[in-house]
Design a protein around this motif. Structure first.
Motif: not given
Length: 626
Positions: A267-274, A320-330
């Protein structure tokens, strides 16, 4: 096609003014947006080329060039991606917010509000950030495919734009910025390199720099590393690559203690390297210190210290976190709290806690290194994160009466080592380990072979209410309330002895209570002392001495809570005082001894005597009399 002028659709001038003057907090963002668009154009070309080989018939070496011309005061961003036709330019560059400019303008005006919609990805505003630094923007593009013609788009951002035929041999797009006065800094290679390194370092295509209007050579060194390690399988990445990336990210030249790749799909897709560092910085406990993870969207850097993606008690985690699903402001400069963020945060938190649990089990020495550096911070989670409370209980470590030196023990190991007769987990809150080890409060407990956990971090006093039990075993303070030890039979026998001694010493305890009225709430015989003459004990729900001192150090109001003075009836000093009272209840030495008992008990708990000068005089007097 002859040159034609077009009016921007609807109320676009107002939108452009907002974009240019209000939308972004930093002018340098324009380069990130243009490079991101160039990367998208290459992505589209590759995607279309999967089904239409004619689109990539020239077998291009994908690239993004940034070309500065100081004489002409122009900066160009070039790509060999998909390119645009006249129709594409008219649609993509001439129309902003095709769903309605009125609603879009209102959203921009309210962008600082709590309910701003996540517009990024729905409205193409990034390109227009170029007008923050440019007095004129020109776009020359040739779309891939047969029969396409090159097109030139140009605007000063004043409300109109023009479209006309152009000359271009190869597919792709070139954006030419005629810089405003005072913006020449963006023509310098050092400045361009800095911005590419900051925002576009992990774009998957080489970004090269050229000067004097000339394209960089193919063998020129790229400005970006192109190594988005978080998108590669762990098996494909060498340990030294992770270490190099960690150093690049944090400027910490020690290798990380643990590397944690994360890939979540569904449902939510993201990749991270911690990364879990080996040591914490000196500013780890500073109240205004920023913390959080670096955020990328499709390899493009959005910002650092996004704390919404990480609970504060995990602020030692880097990555880092990389996701196209994140809700950024404009403006892409701020996350908006919603279900997607909470889901990502929950996943990251769970992954870190499970990694720590594995480390504790499989690499205990590494875990002790971690806990020594960050245990105090991790404990904060017990106060704030109820959902993960049980996991955190399993991760915290404490020194104890039975651990040597600065050794630490977990609740699990403590419980496993408990003698059969022991039912509770015993603890003592203290300012430091040395004071705790010498405390009279632990004498009877330790004398029975029971261990005592020492809670010596300042945060321990605040989390103790969350540590009411572990694995069904109650946590019991050795310096508060009544203390009963042993089996039911042993408790009964001890109670009978204490009652008999209480009757014998009642006159003495009544005298001491009256003499120390206001300093202690009660005087009674103690079940917890074996070697010491006395100790101070808090009632079950009162603050102990360590907590009182901590609150005073933080300038907080401390309630007046006189503690109980407990006496050891088997100690020679108490027996001597009882005999003195029986011989002469008016003996003035009894009052002095009572004051000395209180001073001793205060010193034992880490507090100064009520009247240090009188205490010293009484000690000196005793030494002389002897």
């Amino acid at each position: 096609m002859s040159k034609k002028s077009h009016i921007f659709k609807a109320e676009i001038q107002q939108v452009l003014d907002l974009v240019i003057h209000s939308l972004y907090s930093k002018k340098e963002i324009f380069l990130r947006e243009l490079v991101s668009n160039a990367s998208d154009a290459i992505d589209r070309a590759q995607y279309v080329g999967l089904t239409d080989k004619a689109v990539v018939a020239d077998a291009p070496q994908w690239r993004i060039d940034i070309i500065a011309d100081k004489d002409e005061r122009t900066l160009m961003v070039c790509d060999n991606g998909m390119g645009m036709s006249e129709e594409d330019m008219d649609k993509n560059l001439g129309v902003i917010a095709s769903s309605g400019t009125q609603a879009f303008t209102q959203a921009l005006k309210e962008k600082q509000g709590a309910d701003v919609p996540a517009l990024i990805g729905q409205f193409g505003v990034g390109f227009y950030s170029a007008f923050m630094v440019a007095e004129e923007v020109t776009v020359i593009s040739l779309k891939r495919g047969e029969g396409q013609k090159a097109v030139r788009w140009s605007s000063t951002g004043s409300g109109t734009y023009s479209l006309e035929d152009a000359a271009r041999d190869k597919p792709g797009t070139t954006v030419v910025l005629k810089l405003r006065e005072g913006m020449d800094e963006f023509l310098g290679e050092w400045r361009v390199r800095e911005q590419v390194k900051k925002y576009s370092d992990f774009i998957a295509y080489p970004i090269r720099f050229g000067e004097k209007g000339e394209a960089p050579k193919d063998d020129a060194e790229p400005l970006n590393t192109m190594k988005a390690l978080w998108k590669r399988a762990k098996s494909d990445v060498k340990p030294e690559e992770y270490e190099e990336f960690y150093t690049h990210l944090t400027h910490d030249h020690q290798p990380p203690l643990k590397t944690v790749p994360v890939a979540v799909e569904g449902m939510v897709e993201f990749k991270a390297l911690l990364f879990i560092p080996r040591e914490g910085g000196f500013d780890m406990f500073m109240p205004n210190r920023k913390h959080g993870l670096n955020l990328y969207v499709r390899n493009v850097f959005i910002g650092a210290d996004f704390d919404l993606l990480l609970p504060e008690y995990l602020r030692f985690v880097k990555g880092v976190v990389d996701s196209s699903d994140l809700p950024l402001n404009v403006s892409r400069e701020m996350l908006q709290d919603d279900a997607v963020i909470r889901k990502i945060k929950s996943n990251i938190t769970g992954k870190i806690l499970s990694t720590l649990a594995e480390m504790q089990k499989d690499a205990p020495e590494d875990y002790r290194l971690f806990f020594t550096a960050f245990g105090r911070i991790l404990k904060e989670g017990l106060h704030f994160d109820w959902e993960n409370g049980d996991k955190l209980k399993g991760l915290v470590l404490f020194p104890s009466a039975k651990t040597e030196g600065n050794g630490l023990i977990s609740f699990k190991d403590y419980a496993a080592a408990m003698p059969e007769a022991q039912k509770d987990i015993y603890y003592l809150i203290s300012d430091d380990l040395k004071t705790a080890r010498q405390s009279p409060h632990i004498e009877a407990v330790a004398g029975r072979g029971f261990d005592v956990l020492f809670l010596t971090d300042p945060v321990d006093a605040y989390i103790i209410d969350r540590l009411a039990e572990f694995d069904g075993k109650k946590l019991t303070a050795v310096d508060k309330g009544d203390l009963e030890l042993g089996s039911d039979e042993e408790k009964s026998e001890a109670k009978q002895k204490l009652e008999a001694a209480t009757t014998e010493y009642k006159s003495l305890t009544d005298f001491i209570k009256e003499h120390l009225k206001g300093d202690v709430s009660e005087v009674k015989l103690s079940p917890r002392l074996t070697d010491s003459a006395c100790c101070l004990v808090a009632s079950e729900h009162a603050l102990n001495a360590s907590m009182e001192r901590l609150m005073r150090a933080m300038n907080q109001t401390v309630p007046d809570q006189p503690r109980i003075l407990e006496l050891n009836p088997n100690h020679a000093l108490i027996q001597k005082m009882n005999a003195m009272y029986a011989a002469d209840a008016a003996d003035p030495a009894l009052a002095d001894y009572a004051d000395l008992l209180l001073g001793q008990a205060q010193l034992a708990e880490g507090s100064p005597p009520k009247d240090p000068q009188r205490f010293n005089r009484l000690i000196s007097g005793l030494m002389v009399s002897e």
